[in-house]
Enzyme design. Sequence first.
Site, PDB file in Angstrom:
ATOM      1  CD  GLU A  68      32.947  35.255  25.015  1.00 58.34           C
ATOM      2  OE1 GLU A  68      32.482  36.267  25.563  1.00 58.34           O
ATOM      3  OE2 GLU A  68      34.160  35.126  24.744  1.00 58.34           O
ATOM      4  CG  HIS A  92      36.030  36.485  27.545  1.00 61.09           C
ATOM      5  ND1 HIS A  92      36.144  36.415  26.175  1.00 61.09           N
ATOM      6  CD2 HIS A  92      37.259  36.827  28.002  1.00 61.09           C
ATOM      7  CE1 HIS A  92      37.391  36.690  25.818  1.00 61.09           C
ATOM      8  NE2 HIS A  92      38.083  36.946  26.907  1.00 61.09           N
ATOM      9  CB  CYS A 122      38.506  39.997  25.299  1.00 56.92           C
ATOM     10  SG  CYS A 122      40.130  39.623  25.959  1.00 56.92           S
TER      11      CYS A 122
END
Lengths: 84, 243
Positions: free
Chosen positions: B205, B203, B86
């Site tokens: 994560e 994302h 990002c």
Amino acid sequence: MIRARVLILPKRTVFDPQGEAVRHALGHFGLASVERVRVGKEIEIEIPGEGDQAKIRSQLETIARDFLANPVVEEFELHIEGLP
Amino acid sequence: MRWGVVVFPGSNCDRDCLFVLQRLLGQEGIAIWHDERHLPPVDAVVLPGGFSYGDYLRSGAIASLSPIMAEVGRAARSGLPVLGICNGFQILCEAGLLPGALLTNADGLFRCHPTRLRVESNCCLFTRGFASGELVQMPIAHGQGRYYADARTLDRLERSGSILFRYCDAHGEITREANPNGSLANIAGICNEEGNVVGLMPHPERACETLLASTDGLRLFGSLDSTPPKTEPGAFYAGSAAR
């Protein structure tokens, strides 16, 4: 005092959603058939007029080209007042 | 494996990345402040998501000048794996470590929702845990994720297999409707020609536990190390609940 102004606009080849929204809004003023609006930014830099003037000009050119504008998507103009 | 996660003023996904690396993958992860002039010995670097410097000037522009970025650039050019997520992707583009730029989403909205992605190439360090053509899910959360590059650069990305992920529909079709931000060719993630520098807007994560609807992100982080995760996805929360 040296005053540099950097005018930055999105390139014509890059879609500018902000410009497009403003273009649309111009219809409220009765200005129809606007071809294009681009929204950019203006950055003003003030520097005391001392020191190596040629060096300052070259530094400002580097800063405008390599940092303040992104050549991938933007075009810019650099105007410097107060330098010979 | 030892990961370095760079923290810029305004980063907000650094701890999520460290949690995934340390707690879910059982690897070593250290935070590196952006002002550091030397990179500690690490096997890979993550530039996490967030809003470094408030996105002032352009997203990622000011962070790309941070002292640590000169070191990250040097290390990346000698082959160190670098992952930009990002805002990290935006920083990599601004630093010239990846081609192109990320612009305001075509519809002007901040888009925050899960996206389906098609893995376009598994020839890169970070995607070798996937199959090419496989469909995965990871969330996006950005206002400026519209990937742009000039026609020549785009052609080069296509021909060198540097496009890693594209936004797609449930059937894996690359459609306009499946494109959340107006990215060229539905591009969600790319790598450099050497394959060691990767940037993506989704994302990973935030897609590492069953609780979060997808564990596909864990495979991306895990791709770098062939040893299996020490913790099963979701086990940390299951364990917490048991205590």
